[in-house]
Enzyme design. Structure first.
Site, mmCIF file in Angstrom:
data_model
loop_
_atom_site.group_PDB
_atom_site.id
_atom_site.type_symbol
_atom_site.label_atom_id
_atom_site.label_comp_id
_atom_site.label_asym_id
_atom_site.label_seq_id
_atom_site.Cartn_x
_atom_site.Cartn_y
_atom_site.Cartn_z
ATOM 1 N N GLU A 126 0.907 -1.189 0.055
ATOM 2 C CA GLU A 126 -0.094 0.084 0.076
ATOM 3 C C GLU A 126 0.908 1.357 0.075
ATOM 4 O O GLU A 126 0.586 2.280 -0.658
ATOM 5 C CB GLU A 126 -0.911 0.065 1.272
ATOM 6 C CG GLU A 126 -1.927 -1.140 1.288
ATOM 7 C CD GLU A 126 -2.960 -0.954 0.248
ATOM 8 O OE1 GLU A 126 -2.847 0.094 -0.684
ATOM 9 O OE2 GLU A 126 -3.748 -2.068 0.256
ATOM 10 N N ASP A 271 -4.340 -9.965 -8.291
ATOM 11 C CA ASP A 271 -4.949 -9.291 -9.202
ATOM 12 C C ASP A 271 -3.455 -8.434 -10.122
ATOM 13 O O ASP A 271 -3.151 -8.682 -11.135
ATOM 14 C CB ASP A 271 -5.826 -8.365 -9.122
ATOM 15 C CG ASP A 271 -5.687 -7.274 -7.900
ATOM 16 O OD1 ASP A 271 -4.475 -7.982 -6.916
ATOM 17 O OD2 ASP A 271 -6.419 -6.634 -7.323
ATOM 18 N N GLU A 364 -18.138 -7.136 -3.000
ATOM 19 C CA GLU A 364 -17.096 -7.656 -3.096
ATOM 20 C C GLU A 364 -16.897 -9.130 -3.452
ATOM 21 O O GLU A 364 -16.008 -9.390 -4.129
ATOM 22 C CB GLU A 364 -16.394 -7.509 -1.607
ATOM 23 C CG GLU A 364 -16.006 -6.237 -1.026
ATOM 24 C CD GLU A 364 -14.711 -5.604 -1.903
ATOM 25 O OE1 GLU A 364 -14.972 -5.077 -2.913
ATOM 26 O OE2 GLU A 364 -13.613 -5.436 -1.178
ATOM 27 N N GLU A 385 -12.230 -0.521 -9.970
ATOM 28 C CA GLU A 385 -11.787 -1.452 -11.112
ATOM 29 C C GLU A 385 -12.992 -1.388 -12.227
ATOM 30 O O GLU A 385 -12.479 -1.575 -13.608
ATOM 31 C CB GLU A 385 -11.851 -2.860 -10.591
ATOM 32 C CG GLU A 385 -10.396 -2.986 -9.855
ATOM 33 C CD GLU A 385 -10.290 -2.632 -8.346
ATOM 34 O OE1 GLU A 385 -11.687 -1.870 -7.902
ATOM 35 O OE2 GLU A 385 -9.294 -2.468 -7.623
ATOM 36 N N THR A 475 -1.249 0.739 -10.333
ATOM 37 C CA THR A 475 -2.330 0.094 -10.221
ATOM 38 C C THR A 475 -3.276 1.149 -9.211
ATOM 39 O O THR A 475 -4.141 0.586 -8.916
ATOM 40 C CB THR A 475 -1.900 -1.229 -9.565
ATOM 41 O OG1 THR A 475 -3.055 -2.179 -9.164
ATOM 42 C CG2 THR A 475 -1.228 -0.850 -8.074
HETATM 43 C C1 DMJ Z 1 -6.421 0.052 -5.201
HETATM 44 O O1 DMJ Z 1 -5.495 0.516 -3.838
HETATM 45 C C2 DMJ Z 1 -5.515 -0.373 -6.340
HETATM 46 O O2 DMJ Z 1 -6.223 -0.345 -7.421
HETATM 47 C C3 DMJ Z 1 -5.144 -1.981 -6.022
HETATM 48 O O3 DMJ Z 1 -4.389 -2.524 -7.012
HETATM 49 C C4 DMJ Z 1 -6.262 -2.931 -5.699
HETATM 50 N N1 DMJ Z 1 -6.979 -2.135 -4.671
HETATM 51 C C5 DMJ Z 1 -7.440 -0.812 -4.609
HETATM 52 C C6 DMJ Z 1 -8.667 -0.431 -5.433
HETATM 53 O O4 DMJ Z 1 -9.665 -1.439 -5.268
#
Ligand code: DMJ
Length: 638
Positions: A126, A271, A364, A385, A475
């Protein structure tokens, strides 16, 4: 027995509705008059802008400098390191919206006030994607006249902070599971003391394999290869432990290298591992990543894809474990756009969007067997997403249905999630119950992708479309520009793909037909690369034997636009695009950015290359087979 062929008829009615009639279902698609027009797209873009400021101002007024806003009680909370997370995560959205004043103020405040010498144990993943990515993208915007958002007083403070932060995370990589001196990192690290004595040795695949873009950028901006090397070692460490059918599990022990959770999927816990394989190649030109991506992607499409859904299977046997849609999977169609695999992306997006439409949000977890929300997975924490994939598919196809989908999703957020000081998580998508939390990614990603979608629909006027660089999105939605310093690419296809410190590297090429800079002859081109430890990768251009640097290869026949463009509609191979899926060669997926060879033949399993079969956790069960039978095609005709 041959399966009965499905009859499909399409009727265009005078009113403008499209009705698709098949043997067992009738679909009524929206009427033309309902589609978002360019004028409406402008209004929607403005609405998204207002949405951003409702949440951003709410954060600044009630929560800053805490990490995140509690949008119902209008208070702040520290959820990561207690260092203004939401502001950092929002920086490049401010720049994208053209808000010079707030971007400048924020960059200046962060440069003066942010410090990482704090006794906090933070998530490596994170912190990397939100803080490091946020700082680096803002640095590249604030320091560059070409972006139109240069901050006059700026003197590299954000880059210094990023480097300091990354160095504080380096102890996490001190594990034995990589391919070189460092390994798959611990999930958390203390910013002063390093890894805590009692820190868990278990981390997720996404956690260990989604660090390459940010750390790699840092290496190229600071000329210190350590960041790029440790994160690449981590990816290689994970990939070396893949199963014989090229699947990875969800959780791994960073010391023993054993998989502690062997469910393979494209969503939760895995993912962005896939995402960064492709994007690391696109951003850095390092071909090792694209080779891995191709194998990983091919396996995912073979074992996890149950058209149009994705399931979770045992990484060794491919036995079905979870017939579950989870909301993190929804980034996948967007990734497929980048990979050039548009058709399955379109179908999967439509399926995922049907879940959104059913509840107004994506839960979720949604159980594909019971067709209901998965117990314990009812929430929608403002995730981006599905919107992200909607943006990429609109960009690729220009199909107005994606603007319509965006309008629906915007309406859900406005009516269901907007609350006193910002936007609230939804704790139960069936009853639309609001919860007092707003993740920083709402401003970094969810709002950004919505705004970009409508901006495209309105006729784009933004940094990404009209600016001087191509951008790769991290991401976390951060803008990572493909500047020459970062991408090490030139307008022709020859490039150095990885960081290299050799001071002696000289490469001479005689590749014809490549663009020349003044002074270059037709037959020779010389590059220099500082540093001592370089090796050749498997593709080398015609080169002199004296080469000692990392030379990742070349791509004859592809133009710069083909390598890095993502526009699908104007494909170079129009003939192929015009053909129906059944007329196309089964094994070639067209892309402007790259060409993927996709072999869906199950026999391939036996011939898959497995680099390190001695690694624990890689033993595969006999008789592994792809799950037979399709999942129910959800919501048809509902
Ligand atoms: C974000 O922090 C990023 O996209 C991560 O790759 C996945 N989770 C969250 C969004 O859902």
């Amino acid at each position: 027995m041959e399966a009965p062929k499905r009859m499909v008829q399409i009727w265009m009615l005078i009113l403008g509705a499209v009705i698709i009639y098949s043997d067992d279902h009738i679909f009524i698609l929206r009427t033309f008059s309902e589609s978002v027009t360019a004028e409406e797209a402008k209004q929607l873009r403005d609405e998204v802008r207002e949405m951003f400021y409702h949440a951003f101002d709410g954060y600044m007024e009630h929560a800053f400098p805490h990490d995140e806003l509690k949008p119902l009680s209008c208070e702040g909370e520290d959820t990561l390191g207690g260092y203004a997370l939401t502001l950092i995560d929002s920086l490049d959205t401010l720049a994208l919206l053209g808000d010079r004043e707030r971007f400048t103020d924020s960059v200046e405040w962060i440069g003066k006030n942010l410090r990482f010498d704090i006794n906090k144990t933070v998530s490596v993943f994170e912190t990397t994607i939100r803080i490091l990515g946020g700082l680096l993208s803002a640095h590249l915007i604030a320091s560059d006249y070409n972006t139109g958002m240069r901050v006059p007083s700026y003197d590299g403070e954000l880059l210094d902070l990023a480097e300091d932060l990354a160095r504080r995370m380096l102890p996490a990589f001190d594990t034995p599971t990589g391919t070189h001196a460092t390994g798959i990192p611990f999930g958390s690290v203390n910013l002063i003391h390093g890894v805590d004595e009692n820190e868990s040795k278990i981390t997720s695949t996404a956690g260990g394999g989604t660090l390459t873009l940010e750390f790699g950028m840092l290496s190229r901006l600071t000329n210190d290869p350590i960041f790029e090397q440790v994160t690449k070692n981590a990816v290689m460490g994970i990939w070396a432990r893949r199963s014989k059918i090229n699947l990875v599990g969800a959780h791994i022990d960073v010391f023993s290298g054993e998989w502690t959770q062997k469910d393979a999927g494209i969503g939760t816990s895995i993912d962005s591992f896939y995402e960064y394989l492709l994007k690391a190649y696109l951003l850095f030109g390092d071909e090792e990543y694209i080779f891995i991506f191709q194998e990983a992607y091919r396996a995912a499409m073979h074992y996890l894809y149950n058209d149009p859904w994705y399931v979770e299977v045992n990484m060794n046997s491919a036995a079905l474990v979870w017939p579950l849609f989870n909301s993190l999977q929804a980034f996948w169609p967007g990734l497929q756009v980048l990979a050039g695999d548009i058709e399955p992306a379109i179908r999967t997006h439509a399926a995922f969007f049907s879940v959104w439409k059913r509840y107004g949000f994506t839960p979720e977890g949604f159980n594909l067997a019971t067709l209901s929300v998965q117990r314990g997975q009812k929430s929608y924490p403002l995730r981006p997403e599905l919107i992200e994939s909607t943006y990429w598919l609109y960009k690729a196809t220009q199909d107005p249905r994606y603007l319509d989908a965006g309008r629906d999703m915007l309406a859900s957020l406005q009516y269901g999630a907007r609350c006193t000081c910002g936007y609230c998580h939804i704790s139960d998508v069936e009853f639309h119950i609001q919860e007092d939390h707003m993740e920083s990614f709402f401003l970094a990603e969810t709002v950004k992708y919505l705004w970009l979608l409508f901006d495209l629909g309105a006729g784009p006027d933004n940094l990404i479309e009209n600016g001087p660089y191509k951008y790769i999105f991290s991401t976390e939605g951060h803008l990572l520009p493909m500047t020459p310093q970062i991408s090490l690419v030139r307008e022709h296809c020859l490039y150095f793909g990885a960081y290299c410190r050799s001071s002696n590297l000289r490469l001479e090429t005689n590749i014809s037909g490549i663009a020349k800079k003044p002074g270059e002859t037709n037959h020779s081109k010389t590059y220099s690369c500082p540093g001592p430890t370089c090796s050749l990768s498997r593709f080398t251009p015609q080169s002199s034997p004296a080469i000692s640097g990392l030379v990742k290869g070349y791509c004859p026949g592809l133009t710069h636009g083909q390598r890095f463009g993502i526009k699908y509609a104007a494909s170079a191979d129009a003939n192929l695009q015009d053909k129906s899926p059944t007329q196309r060669p089964a094994d070639v997926v067209q892309s402007h950015s790259l060409v993927l060879v996709s072999n869906h033949n199950a026999d391939q399993v036996d011939h898959v290359k497995h680099q390190d079969s001695s690694v624990e956790g890689s033993v595969v069960a006999q008789g592994e087979e792809k799950q037979q039978g399709k999942l129910i095609e959800l919501f048809e005709g509902r």
